[in-house]
Every structure is written in structure tokens, then in C-alpha cells.
Write an enzyme that holds these catalytic residues in place. Sequence first.
Site, PDB file in Angstrom:
ATOM      1  CG  HIS A  76      -1.949  -1.120   1.165  1.00  0.00           C
ATOM      2  ND1 HIS A  76      -3.272  -0.914   0.855  1.00  0.00           N
ATOM      3  CD2 HIS A  76      -1.821  -2.458   1.352  1.00  0.00           C
ATOM      4  CE1 HIS A  76      -3.919  -2.086   0.861  1.00  0.00           C
ATOM      5  NE2 HIS A  76      -3.051  -3.031   1.175  1.00  0.00           N
ATOM      6  CG  ASP A  98      -5.282   1.845   1.462  1.00  0.00           C
ATOM      7  OD1 ASP A  98      -4.200   1.672   0.883  1.00  0.00           O
ATOM      8  OD2 ASP A  98      -6.095   0.921   1.704  1.00  0.00           O
TER       9      ASP A  98
HETATM   10  C1  G50 Z   1      -5.012  -8.658   1.371  1.00  0.00           C
HETATM   11  C2  G50 Z   1      -4.264  -7.606   1.865  1.00  0.00           C
HETATM   12  C3  G50 Z   1      -4.366  -6.350   1.324  1.00  0.00           C
HETATM   13  C4  G50 Z   1      -5.247  -6.127   0.284  1.00  0.00           C
HETATM   14  C5  G50 Z   1      -6.020  -7.191  -0.242  1.00  0.00           C
HETATM   15  C6  G50 Z   1      -5.902  -8.438   0.320  1.00  0.00           C
HETATM   16  C7  G50 Z   1      -6.992  -7.066  -1.358  1.00  0.00           C
HETATM   17  C8  G50 Z   1      -7.175  -5.795  -2.103  1.00  0.00           C
HETATM   18  C9  G50 Z   1      -8.625  -5.496  -2.347  1.00  0.00           C
HETATM   19  O1  G50 Z   1      -6.660  -9.444  -0.152  1.00  0.00           O
HETATM   20  O2  G50 Z   1      -7.678  -7.995  -1.665  1.00  0.00           O
HETATM   21  C10 G50 Z   1      -9.398  -4.992  -1.175  1.00  0.00           C
HETATM   22  C11 G50 Z   1      -9.325  -5.617   0.072  1.00  0.00           C
HETATM   23  C12 G50 Z   1     -10.058  -5.126   1.137  1.00  0.00           C
HETATM   24  C13 G50 Z   1     -10.865  -4.006   0.987  1.00  0.00           C
HETATM   25  C14 G50 Z   1     -10.899  -3.391  -0.224  1.00  0.00           C
HETATM   26  C15 G50 Z   1     -10.182  -3.890  -1.303  1.00  0.00           C
HETATM   27  O3  G50 Z   1     -11.562  -3.539   2.021  1.00  0.00           O
HETATM   28  O4  G50 Z   1      -3.458  -7.806   2.895  1.00  0.00           O
HETATM   29  O5  G50 Z   1      -5.326  -4.928  -0.222  1.00  0.00           O
END
Ligand code: G50
Length: 466
Positions: free
Chosen positions: A20, A117
Amino acid sequence: MSASESHAHVALLPSAGMGHLTPFLRLAALLACNDVMVTLIITRPAVSLAESQLLSRFRSSLPQVKLVDLHLLPLDPTTVNSSDPFWLRFEAIRRSSHLLSPLILSLEPPLSAFVLDMTLISPVIPVTHALSLPSFIFFTSSVKMLSFFSYLPTASFSDHDDLSIPGISPIPRSSIPPLLLMPDSLFANIFFQDSANLAKLDGVLINSFKNLEPETIEAINGGEILRKLIPPVFDIGPFMPCEFENVDNGNSVVTPLKWLDEQPQDSVVYVSFGSRTAMKRDQVREIGDGLLKSGCRFLWIVKDKSVDRDEEEEVEEIVGRELIAKLKKNGLVVKTWVDQRQILGHRSVGGFVSHCGWNSVTEAAWYGVRILAWPQHGDQRINADVVEKSGLGVWEEKWGWGQEVKGEEIGKRIKDMMNDESLKKSAEQLRDAAREAVGDGGTSHVALQRLIGEWKKKKMNTSATA
Ligand code: G50
Ligand code: UDP
């Protein structure tokens, strides 16, 4: 006209972890180069050493970006259904969101927009709305994952069905992030809460581009259903990897870059599963065996802890002394943090065995390195499908979540990928398309200018009504 009237000023709020933080810092650099004033909100403490080190390099290389700290309230882990250090930190940021209000009010000149985010939507929106501040998310995954994120909560599908989203290819049930199928998990809670608040945003920034996801970008912009669920999407990628990411592995005897310099062009397969995926010991050894059997040269990053990796154990102990001795003849095995940008950009690297974290995918596209997709969790199977359909790589769909894959099979897949001339060509075409997208007049360049133009207008409107 004063500086505050001619420039947009945006604040960025990343979430935890390199997956991120890195794209947020690249976004900050991109905006700063396009005359946008940027304030970056840094949540303290960081989860990993890698994050702290990246931030300190960023601070010295882009002094024009203002960094402000947000000190998080401590989180009682017994109140949260997760043991993942990164998800615990997402939740800590969410529970500290109310602290943002005084911080935002203290910023000068007043903000034109706030970019948060995607894992922070529901707790932050009330704060920005109370301040009448236009709010955008930066979705740090694929457009396909964004469609899934917006559509899943309204979908009705039974235990065995694939998920059909109008305008895009179906998502097999086997590709759904496993934690979403566990209704009490922290991941599922955050995902469903945030998705329900998506429509309250003013826009979505995403690190993707037309040729990487043509079908899905079209469905989002033109399709009846998705357009109603998702606010305007700005596909402004791929973000260019930046100089501040440069890591000096100088004190190791053989640095990855020095070793790569000695290898023939397009001969090396790079193997890495990102910043936070720890492999089980048995699987690590099967990968070692697979690399031997592939007959290819390789640079293999071993990781068996989810946070950082400079822990006590030597790589010999993780992989096994006998295997390491054999592996050394044809490759380099390391467990330190490496500068992936420089590796993927190196002329001797031709292929990438990747878990398909979205940053890794966009970096491979930027450098035209073909991928053998081996998703491990979360959004990675959905991203792997993008990799395959775009011609950037191949994906062995039957390698399931957490299922051990034997060395024999790994070796064969690596060899096939490295020898696949048409795949090499299509990955290189995608690289050219990536560079065209961000170049003058390219789709991502145009979308970025439109976004900045909108921010400037928002700014003017705010001062006009003040
Ligand atoms: C795991 C993680 C971080 C992450 C994701 C994971 C995603 C990204 C998509 O799976 O899948 C996403 C996840 C949660 C959310 C919104 C979008 O609330 O450690 O980003
Ligand atoms: N990365 C790196 N060196 C490493 C491991 C990872 O530079 O040793 C970078 C990689 O280039 C990418 C990010 O860390 O920018 C990882 O993000 P990604 O989305 O690929 O996967 P995640 O780590 O979030 O699973």
C-alpha cells in the site's frame, strides 16, 4: 494569482504495508511532478522496517512533499478477529480516523481533495464529509478487483456458482479471497462495510491502464450496472518505479545486481512472492527443487516470515544446506529486501514467478517481463486472471490456495514460460502500451490531467463560496 489559487493541494492517507505504501509514494511523486501540492499523512508506528526505510529515502528525495504524522491509538488485539499484523494495523488506522479532523484543519493552504486507501473508506468518509472535503480512494489493486469489490455485496450467488458481473468475464468461486467466505473475519467485515460506502466517494484512482484491462475498464466506464455502483474511475497507471526506492545491498558479498550483470540477456527467472507472503518450509524446498529442474538461471528471494525477513535464521537453514549448495551453481538465493524495480528492469531478467500482488504485476508490465502467476492469497487470483488475459503471463489455475505444488511441476512451468517466445513478445507489447499510456496524450496521462483539473476547480469553488 497566489500559489494556493493556482495549485491543487491534496492529502494522501496510505494504509499499512509495502503493497500500500509503495504505490502511494509513487502517486505522491507523480502528483508533485505535475504541480500538485502534496501532503502525505504517515501513520505511526509502521509495521515493518522496510516501510520506515522507504519513507526516510522518500523524505530526502522529495522534500517538496510535506509529511505529517498521525499517531495511532493502541489497538487491543482481543477485540479483532485477525492475527495478520497488516490487517490489525488497517483496523488500528480505521479506529483512529477521528484524529484526522484536527490534522486536516491545520493544513495550509486548505485542501482541494483527500485521497485515502481503499481499506479505510467507511470510517474516514464521515470525517471528510463533515469538512465538505472532496474524497477519493486510491484502489491499490486491479480494476477487475475493484469491480468485484463493488459488485459482490449486491450479488446473489449460490455456494457453487461463478460470480457473473455484467460486462466482464466471470470470476470463479475458486478465485474469491478465502477470508471473504469467512463472514466473521476482519477482512470480510472491512470489505463489506467499505463496499457499501463506495458510492459516497467523488472518484477512484487506480494504478492500471487501458491495454492491461481493456474489457473491465470499458465495463466500468460504459456498462450500466458498474457505472452506477462505482464513482468515476481514473486509470492513471502504471506508476513509474522511482529513484527513492533504490536499496543499497552493498554489504552482501554478491549483490543481486552485480550477479545479474554477469548473466546473459533474458536468461534469468526472478522468483519473489512480495513483501508479506511467508512460504511454508516444505513449499520453499519444492521451489528450490523446481528451480534446479527448470535448468534456468534464477534469482530467488526466500521469505518465511510475513514481516521483514532479516531474522535470525540463515537462508541455508530455511532452504537446506544440501539444496543450497546445488542451487548456487545456477542462481542466487537471498532473503534480504531487494530493489525489485532494478531487478525487473535489468536486461538479464526475462521471467518472473510472481504471487501477483498488484504492484508486482504493474512493475512487470512496465518492464515487459513475462510472468508465471502463482497467487497465494487475497486478490491475487483475480489479478492472475488479468495477467493471463492481457498476455503479460501465464497462470496455472489448478494450483489452488495454500496447496503444495511439487518441484517437478514448478520446474516444468518455469522452463515453458522462459522458452515461450510468443509470451515474451506479448509482454513486450504490453510494456510499449504501458509507456504509451503514460506518455503525452496517452489514456493515463489524459485521465491524470482531467483529475488534476477537477481538483483545481474544486479548490476554486471552495474559495468562491468562502
Ligand atoms: C489482502 C491484503 C491487502 C489487500 C487485499 C488483500 C486485497 C485488495 C482489495 O486481499 O484484496 C481490497 C481488500 C479489502 C478491501 C478493499 C479492497 O476492504 O493484505 O489490499
Ligand atoms: N518489493 C521489493 N523488494 C522485495 C519485495 C517486494 O521492492 O524484496 C516491492 C515490490 O516491488 C512491490 C511491493 O514491494 O512494489 C510489493 O507489493 P505487491 O503488491 O507486489 O505485493 P505484496 O507485498 O503487497 O503482497
